[in-house]
Motif scaffolding. Structure first.
Motif, PDB file in Angstrom:
ATOM      1  N   ASP A  16       0.850  -1.198   0.000  1.00  0.00           N
ATOM      2  CA  ASP A  16       0.000   0.000   0.000  1.00  0.00           C
ATOM      3  C   ASP A  16       0.884   1.245   0.000  1.00  0.00           C
ATOM      4  OD1 ASP A  16      -1.374   2.255   1.703  1.00  0.00           O
ATOM      5  OD2 ASP A  16      -2.989   1.017   0.871  1.00  0.00           O
ATOM      6  N   PRO A  17       0.713   2.135  -0.990  1.00  0.00           N
ATOM      7  CA  PRO A  17       1.601   3.311  -1.080  1.00  0.00           C
ATOM      8  C   PRO A  17       1.493   4.267   0.111  1.00  0.00           C
ATOM      9  CG  PRO A  17      -0.026   3.312  -2.871  1.00  0.00           C
ATOM     10  CD  PRO A  17      -0.217   2.062  -2.105  1.00  0.00           C
ATOM     11  N   THR A  18       0.301   4.431   0.662  1.00  0.00           N
ATOM     12  CA  THR A  18       0.148   5.316   1.822  1.00  0.00           C
ATOM     13  C   THR A  18       0.845   4.708   3.027  1.00  0.00           C
ATOM     14  OG1 THR A  18      -1.968   6.107   0.978  1.00  0.00           O
ATOM     15  CG2 THR A  18      -1.510   6.504   3.310  1.00  0.00           C
ATOM     16  N   ARG A  19       0.665   3.410   3.215  1.00  0.00           N
ATOM     17  CA  ARG A  19       1.304   2.729   4.339  1.00  0.00           C
ATOM     18  C   ARG A  19       2.821   2.776   4.201  1.00  0.00           C
ATOM     19  NH1 ARG A  19      -1.234  -2.262   4.147  1.00  0.00           N
ATOM     20  NH2 ARG A  19      -3.056  -1.121   4.856  1.00  0.00           N
ATOM     21  N   ARG A  20       3.297   2.622   2.962  1.00  0.00           N
ATOM     22  CA  ARG A  20       4.742   2.698   2.716  1.00  0.00           C
ATOM     23  C   ARG A  20       5.258   4.096   3.058  1.00  0.00           C
ATOM     24  NH1 ARG A  20       4.255   0.280  -1.889  1.00  0.00           N
ATOM     25  NH2 ARG A  20       4.358   2.143  -3.164  1.00  0.00           N
ATOM     26  N   ALA A  21       4.490   5.126   2.720  1.00  0.00           N
ATOM     27  CA  ALA A  21       4.893   6.504   3.038  1.00  0.00           C
ATOM     28  C   ALA A  21       4.918   6.724   4.550  1.00  0.00           C
ATOM     29  CB  ALA A  21       3.940   7.495   2.369  1.00  0.00           C
ATOM     30  N   VAL A  22       3.941   6.173   5.255  1.00  0.00           N
ATOM     31  CA  VAL A  22       3.923   6.279   6.718  1.00  0.00           C
ATOM     32  C   VAL A  22       5.158   5.586   7.286  1.00  0.00           C
ATOM     33  CG1 VAL A  22       2.719   5.510   8.817  1.00  0.00           C
ATOM     34  CG2 VAL A  22       1.413   6.502   6.914  1.00  0.00           C
ATOM     35  N   PHE A  23       5.462   4.392   6.788  1.00  0.00           N
ATOM     36  CA  PHE A  23       6.634   3.651   7.257  1.00  0.00           C
ATOM     37  C   PHE A  23       7.912   4.449   6.993  1.00  0.00           C
ATOM     38  CE2 PHE A  23       9.940   0.328   6.548  1.00  0.00           C
ATOM     39  CZ  PHE A  23      10.019  -0.117   7.862  1.00  0.00           C
ATOM     40  N   GLU A  24       8.024   5.053   5.827  1.00  0.00           N
ATOM     41  CA  GLU A  24       9.208   5.838   5.501  1.00  0.00           C
ATOM     42  C   GLU A  24       9.368   7.028   6.439  1.00  0.00           C
ATOM     43  OE1 GLU A  24       9.128   6.747   1.314  1.00  0.00           O
ATOM     44  OE2 GLU A  24       9.144   4.619   0.784  1.00  0.00           O
ATOM     45  N   ARG A  25       8.251   7.648   6.810  1.00  0.00           N
ATOM     46  CA  ARG A  25       8.331   8.768   7.752  1.00  0.00           C
ATOM     47  C   ARG A  25       8.774   8.291   9.131  1.00  0.00           C
ATOM     48  NH1 ARG A  25       3.670  12.813   7.982  1.00  0.00           N
ATOM     49  NH2 ARG A  25       5.147  13.786   9.400  1.00  0.00           N
ATOM     50  N   ILE A  26       8.317   7.103   9.519  1.00  0.00           N
ATOM     51  CA  ILE A  26       8.728   6.554  10.812  1.00  0.00           C
ATOM     52  C   ILE A  26      10.215   6.223  10.779  1.00  0.00           C
ATOM     53  CG2 ILE A  26       8.443   4.615  12.410  1.00  0.00           C
ATOM     54  CD1 ILE A  26       5.476   4.537  11.453  1.00  0.00           C
ATOM     55  N   GLU A  31      11.495   8.577  16.854  1.00  0.00           N
ATOM     56  CA  GLU A  31      10.146   8.218  17.271  1.00  0.00           C
ATOM     57  C   GLU A  31       9.204   9.306  16.782  1.00  0.00           C
ATOM     58  OE1 GLU A  31      10.215   5.688  21.349  1.00  0.00           O
ATOM     59  OE2 GLU A  31      10.421   7.852  21.583  1.00  0.00           O
ATOM     60  N   ILE A  32       7.946   8.912  16.529  1.00  0.00           N
ATOM     61  CA  ILE A  32       6.985   9.870  16.007  1.00  0.00           C
ATOM     62  C   ILE A  32       5.590   9.471  16.479  1.00  0.00           C
ATOM     63  CG2 ILE A  32       6.687   8.645  13.822  1.00  0.00           C
ATOM     64  CD1 ILE A  32       6.660  11.469  12.456  1.00  0.00           C
ATOM     65  N   THR A  33       4.755  10.473  16.713  1.00  0.00           N
ATOM     66  CA  THR A  33       3.391  10.225  17.172  1.00  0.00           C
ATOM     67  C   THR A  33       2.426  10.205  15.983  1.00  0.00           C
ATOM     68  OG1 THR A  33       2.862  12.563  17.461  1.00  0.00           O
ATOM     69  CG2 THR A  33       3.851  11.409  19.361  1.00  0.00           C
ATOM     70  N   VAL A  34       1.221   9.738  16.251  1.00  0.00           N
ATOM     71  CA  VAL A  34       0.174   9.724  15.223  1.00  0.00           C
ATOM     72  C   VAL A  34      -0.121  11.150  14.768  1.00  0.00           C
ATOM     73  CG1 VAL A  34      -2.250   9.164  14.753  1.00  0.00           C
ATOM     74  CG2 VAL A  34      -0.864   7.610  16.113  1.00  0.00           C
ATOM     75  N   VAL A  61       6.922  -1.904  12.904  1.00  0.00           N
ATOM     76  CA  VAL A  61       7.026  -0.794  13.858  1.00  0.00           C
ATOM     77  C   VAL A  61       6.706  -1.297  15.263  1.00  0.00           C
ATOM     78  CG1 VAL A  61       6.413   0.997  12.169  1.00  0.00           C
ATOM     79  CG2 VAL A  61       4.635   0.014  13.601  1.00  0.00           C
ATOM     80  N   ALA A  62       7.204  -0.564  16.235  1.00  0.00           N
ATOM     81  CA  ALA A  62       6.910  -0.817  17.646  1.00  0.00           C
ATOM     82  C   ALA A  62       6.366   0.473  18.230  1.00  0.00           C
ATOM     83  CB  ALA A  62       8.167  -1.257  18.386  1.00  0.00           C
ATOM     84  N   GLU A  63       5.629   0.349  19.307  1.00  0.00           N
ATOM     85  CA  GLU A  63       5.055   1.539  19.934  1.00  0.00           C
ATOM     86  C   GLU A  63       5.467   1.618  21.392  1.00  0.00           C
ATOM     87  OE1 GLU A  63       0.858   0.993  19.375  1.00  0.00           O
ATOM     88  OE2 GLU A  63       0.686  -0.325  21.099  1.00  0.00           O
ATOM     89  N   ARG A  64       5.462   2.865  21.874  1.00  0.00           N
ATOM     90  CA  ARG A  64       5.792   3.133  23.270  1.00  0.00           C
ATOM     91  C   ARG A  64       4.835   4.203  23.758  1.00  0.00           C
ATOM     92  NH1 ARG A  64       8.490   7.171  25.790  1.00  0.00           N
ATOM     93  NH2 ARG A  64       9.193   8.077  23.824  1.00  0.00           N
ATOM     94  N   ASN A  69       0.293  10.135  24.821  1.00  0.00           N
ATOM     95  CA  ASN A  69       0.901   9.954  23.498  1.00  0.00           C
ATOM     96  C   ASN A  69       1.424   8.535  23.319  1.00  0.00           C
ATOM     97  OD1 ASN A  69       0.628  12.649  22.512  1.00  0.00           O
ATOM     98  ND2 ASN A  69       2.289  13.252  23.871  1.00  0.00           N
ATOM     99  N   VAL A  70       1.365   8.088  22.085  1.00  0.00           N
ATOM    100  CA  VAL A  70       1.984   6.824  21.716  1.00  0.00           C
ATOM    101  C   VAL A  70       3.034   7.151  20.666  1.00  0.00           C
ATOM    102  CG1 VAL A  70       1.645   4.530  20.724  1.00  0.00           C
ATOM    103  CG2 VAL A  70      -0.131   5.524  22.176  1.00  0.00           C
ATOM    104  N   PHE A  71       4.245   6.730  20.914  1.00  0.00           N
ATOM    105  CA  PHE A  71       5.352   6.990  20.007  1.00  0.00           C
ATOM    106  C   PHE A  71       5.650   5.723  19.212  1.00  0.00           C
ATOM    107  CE2 PHE A  71       5.722  10.088  23.333  1.00  0.00           C
ATOM    108  CZ  PHE A  71       6.131  11.240  22.669  1.00  0.00           C
ATOM    109  N   TYR A  72       5.858   5.895  17.922  1.00  0.00           N
ATOM    110  CA  TYR A  72       6.162   4.773  17.028  1.00  0.00           C
ATOM    111  C   TYR A  72       7.591   4.886  16.546  1.00  0.00           C
ATOM    112  CZ  TYR A  72       1.227   3.824  17.135  1.00  0.00           C
ATOM    113  OH  TYR A  72      -0.036   3.511  17.563  1.00  0.00           O
ATOM    114  N   ARG A  73       8.235   3.734  16.428  1.00  0.00           N
ATOM    115  CA  ARG A  73       9.605   3.676  15.904  1.00  0.00           C
ATOM    116  C   ARG A  73       9.714   2.458  14.993  1.00  0.00           C
ATOM    117  NH1 ARG A  73       9.553   1.757  20.832  1.00  0.00           N
ATOM    118  NH2 ARG A  73      10.491  -0.256  21.279  1.00  0.00           N
ATOM    119  N   ALA A  74      10.612   2.540  14.057  1.00  0.00           N
ATOM    120  CA  ALA A  74      10.805   1.445  13.096  1.00  0.00           C
ATOM    121  C   ALA A  74      11.465   0.263  13.785  1.00  0.00           C
ATOM    122  CB  ALA A  74      11.659   1.918  11.926  1.00  0.00           C
ATOM    123  N   GLN A  75      11.095  -0.917  13.334  1.00  0.00           N
ATOM    124  CA  GLN A  75      11.699  -2.168  13.785  1.00  0.00           C
ATOM    125  C   GLN A  75      12.459  -2.736  12.590  1.00  0.00           C
ATOM    126  OE1 GLN A  75      11.237  -2.434  17.318  1.00  0.00           O
ATOM    127  NE2 GLN A  75      10.394  -4.455  17.029  1.00  0.00           N
TER     128      GLN A  75
END
Length: 109
Positions: A16-26, A31-34, A61-64, A69-75
């Motif tokens: 999914d191109p949108t999901r891929r873009a979200v992943f690239e931003r992460i 770490e980044i929030t929603v 991705v993993a969340e904290r 707030n929930v922070f996301y980071r790449a795995q």
């Protein structure tokens, strides 16, 4: 051999191109929030949350949680099935290019 379910999950998730873009931003941030992911994306916060759920289920991705707030980071290890799959076929192409190189040397020494 590479586990089919794992590679299918990663490929389906990143297809999914949108999901891929979200992943690239992460990947591009520690770490980044929603809220930060939603800002400037042209996608609703609800849609971003759904994409994050898919990325998390695929192990990308993993969340904290911290307060509200929930922070996301790449795995990075979540990409292992894809890397393994590509490496498997990399050997195939390496051998083919070596054969081509040999053939070209025979044709034009």
């Amino acid at each position: 051999m590479i586990e089919a379910a794992a590679i299918n999950a990663v490929m389906r998730t990143l297809a999914d191109p949108t999901r891929r873009a979200v992943f690239e931003r992460i990947v591009g941030s520690d770490e980044i929030t929603v809220v930060e992911l939603t800002r400037g994306s042209g996608v609703t916060q609800g849609a971003i949350s759904q994409h994050l759920k898919s990325l998390k289920q695929a192990g990308l991705v993993a969340e904290r949680a911290q307060g509200r707030n929930v922070f996301y980071r790449a795995q990075p290890e979540g990409l292992a099935p894809l890397v393994d799959w590509m490496s498997h076929y990399g050997v195939f192409w390496h051998d083919r290019f070596a054969d081509l190189r040999t053939l070209l040397k025979e044709i034009d020494p």
